[in-house]
Structure formats: C-alpha cells, structure tokens
Motif scaffolding. Structure first.
Motif, PDB file in Angstrom:
ATOM      1  N   GLY A  61       0.801  -1.220   0.000  1.00  0.00           N
ATOM      2  CA  GLY A  61       0.000   0.000   0.000  1.00  0.00           C
ATOM      3  C   GLY A  61       0.827   1.259   0.000  1.00  0.00           C
ATOM      4  O   GLY A  61       0.361   2.329  -0.417  1.00  0.00           O
ATOM      5  N   HIS A  62       2.071   1.161   0.437  1.00  0.00           N
ATOM      6  CA  HIS A  62       3.000   2.294   0.389  1.00  0.00           C
ATOM      7  C   HIS A  62       3.823   2.289  -0.892  1.00  0.00           C
ATOM      8  O   HIS A  62       4.707   3.141  -1.066  1.00  0.00           O
ATOM      9  CB  HIS A  62       3.935   2.254   1.596  1.00  0.00           C
ATOM     10  CG  HIS A  62       3.274   2.610   2.882  1.00  0.00           C
ATOM     11  ND1 HIS A  62       2.784   3.874   3.152  1.00  0.00           N
ATOM     12  CD2 HIS A  62       3.004   1.861   3.986  1.00  0.00           C
ATOM     13  CE1 HIS A  62       2.255   3.903   4.364  1.00  0.00           C
ATOM     14  NE2 HIS A  62       2.370   2.683   4.892  1.00  0.00           N
ATOM     15  N   GLY A  63       3.556   1.319  -1.778  1.00  0.00           N
ATOM     16  CA  GLY A  63       4.286   1.260  -3.033  1.00  0.00           C
ATOM     17  C   GLY A  63       5.593   0.511  -2.954  1.00  0.00           C
ATOM     18  O   GLY A  63       6.420   0.593  -3.866  1.00  0.00           O
ATOM     19  N   TYR A  64       5.802  -0.255  -1.865  1.00  0.00           N
ATOM     20  CA  TYR A  64       7.004  -1.069  -1.753  1.00  0.00           C
ATOM     21  C   TYR A  64       6.749  -2.411  -2.433  1.00  0.00           C
ATOM     22  O   TYR A  64       5.676  -2.998  -2.293  1.00  0.00           O
ATOM     23  CB  TYR A  64       7.380  -1.305  -0.287  1.00  0.00           C
ATOM     24  CG  TYR A  64       7.477  -0.063   0.549  1.00  0.00           C
ATOM     25  CD1 TYR A  64       7.737   1.180  -0.020  1.00  0.00           C
ATOM     26  CD2 TYR A  64       7.308  -0.125   1.931  1.00  0.00           C
ATOM     27  CE1 TYR A  64       7.824   2.324   0.757  1.00  0.00           C
ATOM     28  CE2 TYR A  64       7.406   1.018   2.719  1.00  0.00           C
ATOM     29  CZ  TYR A  64       7.653   2.237   2.123  1.00  0.00           C
ATOM     30  OH  TYR A  64       7.726   3.367   2.893  1.00  0.00           O
ATOM     31  N   ARG A  65       7.739  -2.927  -3.115  1.00  0.00           N
ATOM     32  CA  ARG A  65       7.565  -4.167  -3.880  1.00  0.00           C
ATOM     33  C   ARG A  65       7.669  -5.371  -2.944  1.00  0.00           C
ATOM     34  O   ARG A  65       8.657  -5.533  -2.210  1.00  0.00           O
ATOM     35  CB  ARG A  65       8.630  -4.239  -4.978  1.00  0.00           C
ATOM     36  CG  ARG A  65       8.454  -5.397  -5.939  1.00  0.00           C
ATOM     37  CD  ARG A  65       7.218  -5.245  -6.806  1.00  0.00           C
ATOM     38  NE  ARG A  65       7.155  -6.358  -7.757  1.00  0.00           N
ATOM     39  CZ  ARG A  65       6.575  -7.524  -7.479  1.00  0.00           C
ATOM     40  NH1 ARG A  65       6.029  -7.741  -6.295  1.00  0.00           N
ATOM     41  NH2 ARG A  65       6.536  -8.478  -8.394  1.00  0.00           N
ATOM     42  N   VAL A  66       6.651  -6.231  -2.979  1.00  0.00           N
ATOM     43  CA  VAL A  66       6.530  -7.379  -2.076  1.00  0.00           C
ATOM     44  C   VAL A  66       6.316  -8.650  -2.902  1.00  0.00           C
ATOM     45  O   VAL A  66       5.583  -8.637  -3.895  1.00  0.00           O
ATOM     46  CB  VAL A  66       5.340  -7.199  -1.111  1.00  0.00           C
ATOM     47  CG1 VAL A  66       5.205  -8.397  -0.174  1.00  0.00           C
ATOM     48  CG2 VAL A  66       5.469  -5.890  -0.326  1.00  0.00           C
ATOM     49  N   HIS A  67       6.955  -9.738  -2.483  1.00  0.00           N
ATOM     50  CA  HIS A  67       6.702 -11.033  -3.123  1.00  0.00           C
ATOM     51  C   HIS A  67       6.512 -12.096  -2.054  1.00  0.00           C
ATOM     52  O   HIS A  67       7.211 -12.098  -1.029  1.00  0.00           O
ATOM     53  CB  HIS A  67       7.861 -11.433  -4.034  1.00  0.00           C
ATOM     54  CG  HIS A  67       7.568 -12.641  -4.873  1.00  0.00           C
ATOM     55  ND1 HIS A  67       6.606 -12.658  -5.865  1.00  0.00           N
ATOM     56  CD2 HIS A  67       8.101 -13.891  -4.848  1.00  0.00           C
ATOM     57  CE1 HIS A  67       6.565 -13.854  -6.422  1.00  0.00           C
ATOM     58  NE2 HIS A  67       7.455 -14.625  -5.818  1.00  0.00           N
ATOM     59  N   VAL A  68       5.553 -12.985  -2.300  1.00  0.00           N
ATOM     60  CA  VAL A  68       5.230 -14.074  -1.381  1.00  0.00           C
ATOM     61  C   VAL A  68       5.555 -15.396  -2.062  1.00  0.00           C
ATOM     62  O   VAL A  68       5.040 -15.687  -3.142  1.00  0.00           O
ATOM     63  CB  VAL A  68       3.740 -14.059  -0.988  1.00  0.00           C
ATOM     64  CG1 VAL A  68       3.435 -15.180   0.007  1.00  0.00           C
ATOM     65  CG2 VAL A  68       3.336 -12.698  -0.428  1.00  0.00           C
ATOM     66  N   LEU A  69       6.410 -16.186  -1.441  1.00  0.00           N
ATOM     67  CA  LEU A  69       6.721 -17.542  -1.908  1.00  0.00           C
ATOM     68  C   LEU A  69       6.209 -18.507  -0.859  1.00  0.00           C
ATOM     69  O   LEU A  69       6.667 -18.491   0.281  1.00  0.00           O
ATOM     70  CB  LEU A  69       8.226 -17.706  -2.118  1.00  0.00           C
ATOM     71  CG  LEU A  69       8.731 -19.123  -2.434  1.00  0.00           C
ATOM     72  CD1 LEU A  69       8.120 -19.651  -3.731  1.00  0.00           C
ATOM     73  CD2 LEU A  69      10.254 -19.153  -2.510  1.00  0.00           C
ATOM     74  N   GLN A  70       5.245 -19.341  -1.245  1.00  0.00           N
ATOM     75  CA  GLN A  70       4.615 -20.249  -0.287  1.00  0.00           C
ATOM     76  C   GLN A  70       5.172 -21.664  -0.435  1.00  0.00           C
ATOM     77  O   GLN A  70       5.149 -22.235  -1.523  1.00  0.00           O
ATOM     78  CB  GLN A  70       3.097 -20.268  -0.483  1.00  0.00           C
ATOM     79  CG  GLN A  70       2.435 -18.954  -0.088  1.00  0.00           C
ATOM     80  CD  GLN A  70       0.928 -19.080  -0.051  1.00  0.00           C
ATOM     81  OE1 GLN A  70       0.316 -19.642  -0.957  1.00  0.00           O
ATOM     82  NE2 GLN A  70       0.315 -18.548   0.995  1.00  0.00           N
TER      83      GLN A  70
END
Length: 230
Positions: A61-70
């Motif tokens: 929401g702040h524009g930071y790049r996030v990735h989720v590896l499950q």
C-alpha cells in the motif's frame, strides 16, 4: 437533526481531513526508509500467514515491492487450489506470489508422497535463494516497478510456511539460516510456519513472534473455512 460538517462527513466515509479523496488515491512506487529486518512467526495458533500477508499488503500500500513464496501449499482435499489471498494479490499492485508446494499437506493421510513433498520444498528453497540473490543485485534504496518481476528485486520477501518445511525435515534449518545470512541488508525477510520452536533462528532474527493457540475450531471438528482459512 444537525448537519454534518465537511470534516465529519469525510471521516464518516473513511477519509481523514487533509487526505486525498479515496477515489483519487493511487499507489505509486516507493522506497522503504528502514527495511532490512528478519521476522519469524511460528506457533500452534491460527494467524501466522494472516499476519505476514497483512504486513505484505501494508507494505504494498505504500508502493514497496513485495513477493510471497509459499512452501507446502499446493491445495488439499478440503482447501481449494485458489485461495482468497491469491485473488486479492492479483488485484493489488506491488505484491505478487507463487507456490512451491505439493498437493496435499505433508503428514496427512491424503496419499501424498514424502518424496514429492521434499522435492517441492527443495525446489522452493532454490527459488528462495534466487529471489534473495536478485534482491542483492537490485537497488532497494530506490522505488521498484509495482508490477515488475520479482527477479528484478523486491523490498519485502515473505517465505510462507518455510519454517514448517524445516520443522518436518523437507529442508534443513541450516538452509534457512543461509538465506538469512545471504540476504542484502535492506531486504525485509519474513518467515512463517512450524508448531515447534525454531531455536536455531533466535540469534539471527530481529523479531520472533509465537502465535499460541488458546482455542481453535479445528479441535471441535470444524474444517478450514473459505474466507477465513483460505
């Protein structure tokens, strides 16, 4: 009946005075000022993944790049392959996900093979190494493209259920520590999973939260529910 002031009307609609109207807001690429910690969420209570994903959405929401590896999540007989968080991630800029889990849950009586689970977990570990290395090659002090490939770097990497994979012997605890030690200093690394205390992490993590079960509907026979567990 009294009339609402403009400020009261704005607050009632979920806005705060001085903020842009909700319809005019746009998530723009940003760079975190103080990322770089290692967080771990473990325990026998519900909420580990939920907490990590909530934080991921906050960062996005702040524009930071996030990735989720499950890890260990590839669908089961009681949980749909497409979880609610996948649809939410697909609709949200700056956050993406992928799976590294065999169908079924390791140790459950679903005819899933230990060898298959271990192979998938090892592939997930290799993928995690690639993502950590890619973050090291990127300039994380600058904004990243919201819909860019995770191979181009991310500000926050969430390795969901990786601690379960280590707890169950599908990957080694040392391999988890290697990821912690190899990560760039400004990558926020979030690890979740495991009902057993990950003692090996305590000297290496900045935040360790135990999610403890007081009561759980599973104990009284409830199954995972769409919209709360998946």
């Amino acid at each position: 009946m009294t009339e609402q002031t403009d400020a009261e009307s704005t607050h009632a609609q979920g806005e705060q005075p001085g903020q842009a109207p909700l319809d005019d807001r746009e998530i723009r690429p940003g760079e975190p000022e103080s990322f770089g910690l290692v967080q771990a969420w473990w325990g026998d209570g519900k909420g580990k993944t939920t907490a990590a994903l909530g934080m991921g959405f906050r960062a996005a929401g702040h524009g930071y790049r996030v990735h989720v590896l499950q890890f260990m999540k590839g669908g089961t007989g009681s949980v749909e392959d497409v979880r609610g968080e996948y649809n939410a991630i697909a609709a949200m800029p700056a956050i993406s996900y992928e799976n590294a889990g065999h169908y079924g849950w390791h140790g459950r009586l679903d005819n899933s093979s230990d060898d298959d689970h271990e192979r998938e977990a090892q592939q997930g570990l290799e993928r995690a190494r690639e993502l950590v290395e890619a973050a090291g090659d990127a300039d994380l002090d600058e904004p990243l493209t919201l819909d860019g490939d995770p191979e181009d770097g991310v500000h926050m990497l969430i390795l969901d259920e990786i601690l379960y994979a280590a707890n169950r012997g599908l990957i080694s605890p040392d391999s988890v520590l290697d990821l912690v030690e190899e990560k760039p200093s400004n990558l926020e690394l979030v690890l979740t999973g495991s009902h057993e205390k990950p003692d090996y992490l305590y000297d290496h993590a900045d935040l360790v939260t135990e999610v403890s079960k007081e009561q759980h509907p599973f104990s009284s026979g409830h199954r995972a529910r769409k919209g709360t567990e998946f």
